[in-house]
Design an enzyme around this catalytic site. Structure first.
Site, PDB file in Angstrom:
ATOM      1  N   SER A   1       5.417  -6.951   3.206  1.00 21.97           N
ATOM      2  CA  SER A   1       6.271  -7.400   4.344  1.00 21.97           C
ATOM      3  C   SER A   1       6.969  -8.793   4.547  1.00 21.97           C
ATOM      4  O   SER A   1       6.552  -9.283   3.634  1.00 21.97           O
ATOM      5  CB  SER A   1       5.069  -7.368   5.531  1.00 21.97           C
ATOM      6  OG  SER A   1       4.136  -8.231   5.269  1.00 21.97           O
TER       7      SER A   1
ATOM      8  N   GLU B   1      -4.980  -3.660  -1.937  1.00 24.71           N
ATOM      9  CA  GLU B   1      -6.445  -3.381  -1.819  1.00 24.71           C
ATOM     10  C   GLU B   1      -6.699  -2.058  -1.246  1.00 24.71           C
ATOM     11  O   GLU B   1      -7.807  -1.850  -1.119  1.00 24.71           O
ATOM     12  CB  GLU B   1      -7.173  -4.645  -1.186  1.00 24.71           C
ATOM     13  CG  GLU B   1      -6.809  -5.065   0.328  1.00 24.71           C
ATOM     14  CD  GLU B   1      -5.561  -5.644   0.506  1.00 24.71           C
ATOM     15  OE1 GLU B   1      -4.707  -5.526  -0.509  1.00 24.71           O
ATOM     16  OE2 GLU B   1      -5.437  -6.528   1.413  1.00 24.71           O
ATOM     17  N   ARG B   2      -5.753  -1.498  -0.562  1.00 27.38           N
ATOM     18  CA  ARG B   2      -6.063  -0.479   0.395  1.00 27.38           C
ATOM     19  C   ARG B   2      -6.180   1.127  -0.416  1.00 27.38           C
ATOM     20  O   ARG B   2      -6.714   1.823   0.040  1.00 27.38           O
ATOM     21  CB  ARG B   2      -4.972  -0.436   1.533  1.00 27.38           C
ATOM     22  CG  ARG B   2      -5.354  -1.454   2.477  1.00 27.38           C
ATOM     23  CD  ARG B   2      -4.521  -1.534   3.740  1.00 27.38           C
ATOM     24  NE  ARG B   2      -3.650  -2.619   3.711  1.00 27.38           N
ATOM     25  CZ  ARG B   2      -2.691  -2.822   4.601  1.00 27.38           C
ATOM     26  NH1 ARG B   2      -2.408  -2.146   5.561  1.00 27.38           N
ATOM     27  NH2 ARG B   2      -1.878  -3.901   4.472  1.00 27.38           N
TER      28      ARG B   2
ATOM     29  N   CYS C   1       9.532   1.814   3.329  1.00 27.86           N
ATOM     30  CA  CYS C   1      10.407   0.773   3.350  1.00 27.86           C
ATOM     31  C   CYS C   1      11.865   1.323   3.715  1.00 27.86           C
ATOM     32  O   CYS C   1      12.733   0.576   4.239  1.00 27.86           O
ATOM     33  CB  CYS C   1      10.330  -0.238   2.476  1.00 27.86           C
ATOM     34  SG  CYS C   1      10.959   0.302   0.741  1.00 27.86           S
TER      35      CYS C   1
ATOM     36  N   PHE D   1       0.940  -1.023  -0.122  1.00 27.45           N
ATOM     37  CA  PHE D   1       0.060   0.217  -0.049  1.00 27.45           C
ATOM     38  C   PHE D   1       0.905   1.352  -0.142  1.00 27.45           C
ATOM     39  O   PHE D   1       0.332   2.389  -0.384  1.00 27.45           O
ATOM     40  CB  PHE D   1      -0.736   0.099   1.140  1.00 27.45           C
ATOM     41  CG  PHE D   1      -0.300   0.357   2.609  1.00 27.45           C
ATOM     42  CD1 PHE D   1       0.015   1.788   2.848  1.00 27.45           C
ATOM     43  CD2 PHE D   1       0.306  -0.701   3.427  1.00 27.45           C
ATOM     44  CE1 PHE D   1       0.468   2.191   4.075  1.00 27.45           C
ATOM     45  CE2 PHE D   1       0.902  -0.048   4.515  1.00 27.45           C
ATOM     46  CZ  PHE D   1       0.958   1.052   4.789  1.00 27.45           C
TER      47      PHE D   1
END
Ligand code: NAD
Length: 497
Positions: free
Chosen positions: A226, A176-177, A281, A149
């Site tokens: 993740s 999907e976010r 990240c 996301f």
């Protein structure tokens, strides 16, 4: 309320069920729209569309592929602000940060425009008498991308421009976010002249991901997200015989030596820890202050935090926006609670922040812990929020040992004025991306991006030349044109003459 649909064969495609997810505006906390969740049948349709398009596209000339990429580059540039606004509305990051995201994605498209040079093979004349040998790089076929996301435009752009330029057909499963920007990019690719079926989008969750991982017609999978999911994607994808690169999470350390320029280091630490609310990240989440550096640095960091403006990303005054969802906000707050409970010194507590007029938004203020120790959960785990942990190390070597003992090894930074120390650090540090007086060392499009250890599963980094290698297979040809002298049966092992 709108529902974001799949994109198959260059057109919005209805879902085969009414399974949907909710997409929020994180600044207001409201549900802004819904997103369709794929079934196995939806994924199969997208893969079939890619497979049908593949033969024509892989046979299309380098000139044609380059022209489509160039046209796409122009369209992304022209729509930069529209894309950035869409990112702010669904992700929450401030508009200027969203513009930066589009810019870094654009640079990968520009790199992909050089495919004619990048996909060149090699040729050796006369490997034997009148025999030539050459190596060519051919597309893998139908390839898939699964993305997180936090960079909904840029991370997919790390993948599909290079994959498509090399002659592959692509199926993307974005987060999907914040799904809207992907469909906008798909429409731009169509406008740029990309043939039907070369780029497809399936929205959704694990159902879509699992189907892509096992689909017999998918040849390679690029994943960014993740670490637990990256490991799963790598193991499951390779079990099904696919080429997989899976980039995972991070805990990026910034080491500050006592001789560093402390103002520069404080600016860098605050920018890299709290930019995009820490949802990068490559965010700095740990600051290792060596010797007496902490005492000089912490007052400067606190001063800068006090001046930060947190608010709606569309407000030009805001420097930091909300987190992505209420669920993620609760998780990050849980880490702050744990840090305080485990004995770290909470110097700045972001839990008390209120953003006027946005009481239901997913906001957490910048948070700063001092005297963090390696056994604490706020040090061990990726928080992915605006939380900076300061650890104190007596020596340079102690700082290096800390970094080497951590399971993540995505990015790292060193702040110093000592060239010798900097050179030693870049040589010996066991981390994939290194900044020297640069806090967020994201490689340019013509290098490649990737961490080490549990920050990446697979052999090749993403984009750059590694990207070209990932999305192509090597083929070596040895050719001899018929010559009367070589006629006749010969059972001997071929020897070079
Ligand atoms: P995530 O791992 O939750 O999701 C990534 C993708 O995997 C999404 O498309 C999601 O739908 C899918 N997914 C989630 N759970 C799944 C499951 N159980 N099975 C199959 N698929 C699943 O990551 P996120 O929260 O979207 O993004 C944040 C994470 O991404 C952070 O850990 C961050 O460090 C990492 N990240 C890494 C890089 C990098 O380059 N190393 C870049 C950006 C983000």
């Amino acid at each position: 309320m709108d529902t974001v649909s799949h994109w198959i064969n260059n057109a919005p495609a209805p879902s085969s069920t009414d399974r949907v997810g909710e997409v929020f505006n994180p600044a207001t906390g409201e549900v802004a729209r819904k997103v369709a969740f794929s079934t196995v049948a939806d994924v199969d349709r997208a893969v079939d569309s890619a497979k049908t398009a593949l033969e024509g596209w892989r046979q299309s000339s380098l000139a044609r592929r380059t022209r489509v990429l160039f046209a796409y580059r122009e369209l992304v540039e022209k729509n930069r602000d529209a894309l950035a606004r869409m990112l702010t509305l669904e992700h929450g990051k401030v508009f200027s940060d969203a513009q930066g995201e589009v810019q870094r994605g654009l640079e990968v498209i520009e790199f992909a425009c050089g495919v004619a040079d990048l996909q060149k093979g090699t040729f050796s004349e006369n490997v034997s008498t009148e025999v030539d040998s050459y190596a060519i790089r051919q597309p893998v076929g139908v390839v898939a991308g699964i993305t997180p996301f936090n960079f909904p435009a840029m991370v997919p752009m790390w993948m599909y421009p290079i994959a498509i330029a090399c002659g592959n057909a692509f199926v993307l499963k974005p987060s999907e976010r914040d799904p809207s920007v992907t469909n906008f990019c798909a429409a731009l690719l169509k406008e740029a002249g990309l043939p039907d079926g070369v780029f497809n989008v399936v929205h959704g969750d694990k159902v879509a991901v699992d189907r892509l991982l096992e689909h017999p017609d998918v040849g390679a999978v690029s994943f960014v997200g993740s670490t637990p999911i990256a490991r799963y994607i790598y193991e499951r994808g390779t079990q099904h015989g696919k080429r997989v690169q899976a980039l995972g999470g991070a805990k990026n350390h910034m080491v500050v030596l006592p001789d560093a320029d402390m103002d520069l280091a404080a600016d860098a630490a605050v920018g890299a820890a709290y930019g995009s609310a820490g949802e990068r990240c490559m965010a700095i989440s740990v600051l290792v202050a060596v010797g007496d550096a902490a005492d000089k640095l912490l007052p400067k960091i606190r001063e800068r935090i006090a001046a930060l403006k947190v608010g709606n990303g569309l407000d030009p005054a805001s420097q930091m926006g909300p987190l992505i969802t209420q669920q993620h906000l609760d998780k990050v707050r849980g880490y702050v609670d744990a840090g305080a409970r485990e004995g770290a010194e909470l110097l700045v507590d972001g839990r008390t922040l209120k953003v006027a007029g946005h009481e239901k938004g997913f906001f957490l203020g910048p948070t700063l812990f001092d005297k963090v120790t390696p056994s604490m959960s706020i040090y061990q785990e990726e928080i992915f929020g605006p939380v900076l942990s300061v650890l104190r190390a007596k020596t340079y070597h102690e700082a290096i040992e800390l970094i080497h003992a951590h399971r993540y090894a995505n990015g790292v930074a060193l702040f110093t004025n000592d060239g010798g120390a900097a050179r030693k650090f870049q040589n010996e540090i066991q981390v994939g991306m290194v900044g020297i007086n640069v806090p967020i060392p994201v490689p340019m499009a013509y290098y490649s991006f990737g961490g080490w250890k549990q920050s990446l599963f697979g052999d090749l980094h993403i984009y750059g030349r590694d990207g070209v290698q990932f999305y192509t297979r090597n083929k070596v040809v040895i050719s001899r044109w018929p010559d009367p002298r070589f006629r006749g049966v010969d059972l001997g092992f071929p020897q070079n003459r």
